[in-house]
Design a protein around this motif. Structure first.
Motif, short mmCIF file in Angstrom:
data_model
loop_
_atom_site.label_atom_id
_atom_site.label_comp_id
_atom_site.label_asym_id
_atom_site.label_seq_id
_atom_site.Cartn_x
_atom_site.Cartn_y
_atom_site.Cartn_z
N ALA A 107 74.53 -16.18 34.86
CA ALA A 107 73.58 -16.57 33.82
C ALA A 107 72.48 -17.46 34.40
CB ALA A 107 74.30 -17.29 32.69
N GLU A 108 72.85 -18.36 35.30
CA GLU A 108 71.83 -19.19 35.94
C GLU A 108 70.91 -18.34 36.80
OE1 GLU A 108 71.50 -23.02 39.00
OE2 GLU A 108 73.34 -22.69 37.84
N SER A 109 71.48 -17.37 37.50
CA SER A 109 70.69 -16.46 38.33
C SER A 109 69.74 -15.60 37.51
CB SER A 109 71.62 -15.57 39.15
OG SER A 109 70.92 -14.59 39.87
N THR A 110 70.10 -15.34 36.26
CA THR A 110 69.23 -14.53 35.40
C THR A 110 67.87 -15.17 35.21
OG1 THR A 110 71.11 -13.52 34.25
CG2 THR A 110 69.02 -13.54 33.08
N ALA A 111 67.81 -16.50 35.22
CA ALA A 111 66.52 -17.18 35.12
C ALA A 111 65.63 -16.84 36.32
CB ALA A 111 66.73 -18.69 35.03
N ASP A 112 66.23 -16.64 37.49
CA ASP A 112 65.45 -16.25 38.67
C ASP A 112 64.94 -14.82 38.53
OD1 ASP A 112 65.92 -18.74 39.88
OD2 ASP A 112 67.81 -18.03 40.74
N LEU A 113 65.79 -13.95 37.97
CA LEU A 113 65.34 -12.57 37.73
C LEU A 113 64.16 -12.56 36.77
CD1 LEU A 113 65.63 -9.50 37.91
CD2 LEU A 113 67.33 -9.65 36.06
N HIS A 114 64.25 -13.34 35.70
CA HIS A 114 63.15 -13.39 34.74
C HIS A 114 61.88 -13.92 35.39
CE1 HIS A 114 66.06 -13.52 31.07
NE2 HIS A 114 65.81 -12.29 31.48
N ALA A 115 62.01 -14.93 36.25
CA ALA A 115 60.83 -15.47 36.94
C ALA A 115 60.16 -14.38 37.77
CB ALA A 115 61.23 -16.66 37.81
N ALA A 116 60.96 -13.54 38.43
CA ALA A 116 60.40 -12.46 39.23
C ALA A 116 59.76 -11.39 38.36
CB ALA A 116 61.50 -11.84 40.10
N LEU A 117 60.40 -11.08 37.23
CA LEU A 117 59.90 -10.01 36.36
C LEU A 117 58.60 -10.36 35.64
CD1 LEU A 117 63.22 -8.70 34.76
CD2 LEU A 117 61.64 -7.37 36.18
N ARG A 118 58.28 -11.63 35.55
CA ARG A 118 57.08 -12.03 34.81
C ARG A 118 55.83 -11.34 35.34
NH1 ARG A 118 57.43 -16.33 31.37
NH2 ARG A 118 55.22 -16.80 31.59
N ALA A 119 55.80 -11.03 36.64
CA ALA A 119 54.62 -10.42 37.24
C ALA A 119 54.64 -8.89 37.19
CB ALA A 119 54.49 -10.87 38.70
N TYR A 120 55.74 -8.30 36.71
CA TYR A 120 55.82 -6.84 36.67
C TYR A 120 54.82 -6.28 35.68
CZ TYR A 120 57.70 -2.13 36.12
OH TYR A 120 57.84 -0.76 36.07
N PRO A 121 53.96 -5.33 36.10
CA PRO A 121 52.94 -4.83 35.17
C PRO A 121 53.53 -4.13 33.95
CG PRO A 121 52.95 -3.58 37.23
CD PRO A 121 53.84 -4.76 37.44
N GLY A 122 54.49 -3.24 34.15
CA GLY A 122 55.27 -2.65 33.07
C GLY A 122 54.48 -2.23 31.85
#
Length: 317
Positions: free
Chosen positions: A130-145
């Motif tokens: 769950a703590e690591s999920t915050a890192d995934l979200h930080a990375a995904l913020r820049a995804y154009p999607g």
């Protein structure tokens, strides 16, 4: 009464999925010799041994005949995992041995992934995840999607259809419980169907690309380290959706990760919303039990927890 898939029908479905995977792999030039089923629940996952290639074939679906919709979702998953891998994020990315696109054959739509050896002696640490999920979200913020739809992971059409149809299946859910679920859905549905309605109700809560399917439970324990995996429901939404129904300990762990990487902590009101919505999605998933009878064993604890909670507050105000 409800008609459930028999063990033989289940075995036949799995065999057909494996046959389609092998034929597709060979059609793509892969010398498949020893196909091995690694997993068989919502999807059949097949290792095309001796090659380091795994095929995932969804088999339990709300709308199995909508092949175009299945392929669109699969393409989103392939795109986001490749994008993350290109930026050094630890993720299971698409197999480099075949084109990065879904392939359809014999009524199945499948995607191809690398075979990754699992560290079977390592127990999952869902709090750390769950703590690591915050890192995934930080990375995904820049995804154009640009193709990602708002909260498509919740699948409001599926929830609505399931709650309407479950009245014909009293052996899956009682009348009083179904009535409560339908009344809660009347409250929550507008906020799932409309991005603008959500933003009006929760001003200042940003939306971004998110995993969509409980990433703390979908971190693969590989021999060489943990990898984010299973982005089948990747969507645009509030980060809270990825923590739905996990509880205070996991929420606190996520907030630690968010503080560490400089992203926002979880919003309590949005958590209340996604927890209520996630519970209704569990109820709606009862409609898939005829396709996968053992699913009832997975769903019953969640349904019991939902029955013990107060009626969902009026989220519209």
């Amino acid at each position: 009464m409800t008609t459930f898939l028999t063990p033989q029908q289940r075995a036949d479905r799995t065999a057909a999925a494996v046959e389609a995977a092998v034929a597709t792999g060979r059609g793509l030039g892969l010398p498949v010799a020893e196909p091995t089923v690694l997993h068989d629940l919502f999807s059949v996952v097949v290792h095309l041994a001796p090659l380091p290639v795994v095929v995932r074939i969804p088999t339990v679906l709300p709308r199995p005949d909508d092949m175009a919709a299945i392929a669109r979702r699969q393409q989103d998953e392939l795109d986001v995992t490749r994008w993350l891998a290109d930026r050094g994020i630890p993720v299971i990315a698409p197999s480099p041995l075949v084109p990065r696109e879904p392939v359809q054959r014999d009524g199945f739509s499948m995607t191809f992934w690398p075979f990754v050896e699992e560290a079977r002696d390592k127990e999952p640490d869902y709090v750390a995840n769950a703590e690591s999920t915050a890192d995934l979200h930080a990375a995904l913020r820049a995804y154009p999607g640009r193709r990602l739809e708002f909260l498509s992971a919740a699948d409001p059409g599926f929830i609505a259809d399931s709650l309407a149809g479950l009245g014909q299946h009293p052996d899956l859910i009682g009348a009083a419980e179904l009535d409560r679920a339908r009344r809660e859905w009347q409250i929550l549905e507008p906020l799932v169907r409309s991005r603008s309605a959500f933003e009006n109700r929760f001003p200042g809560v940003d939306l971004q690309p998110i995993h969509g399917d409980c990433p703390p439970a979908n971190i693969f324990r590989a021999v060489d380290g943990d990898l984010y995996a299973d982005f089948e429901l990747v969507t645009l939404g509030p980060v809270e959706w990825d923590l739905a129904a996990l509880g205070p300990e996991h929420e606190a762990a996520y907030n630690r990760g968010a503080r560490r990487n400089g992203t926002r902590p979880l919003d309590e009101e949005v958590l209340a919303f996604v927890n209520a919505l996630g519970a209704l999605r569990f109820i709606a998933t009862l409609a898939l039990v005829p396709q996968l009878p053992e699913l009832m064993g997975y769903l019953k604890p969640a349904v019991d927890r939902w029955q013990a909670t107060p009626f969902a507050a009026d989220m519209s105000s």
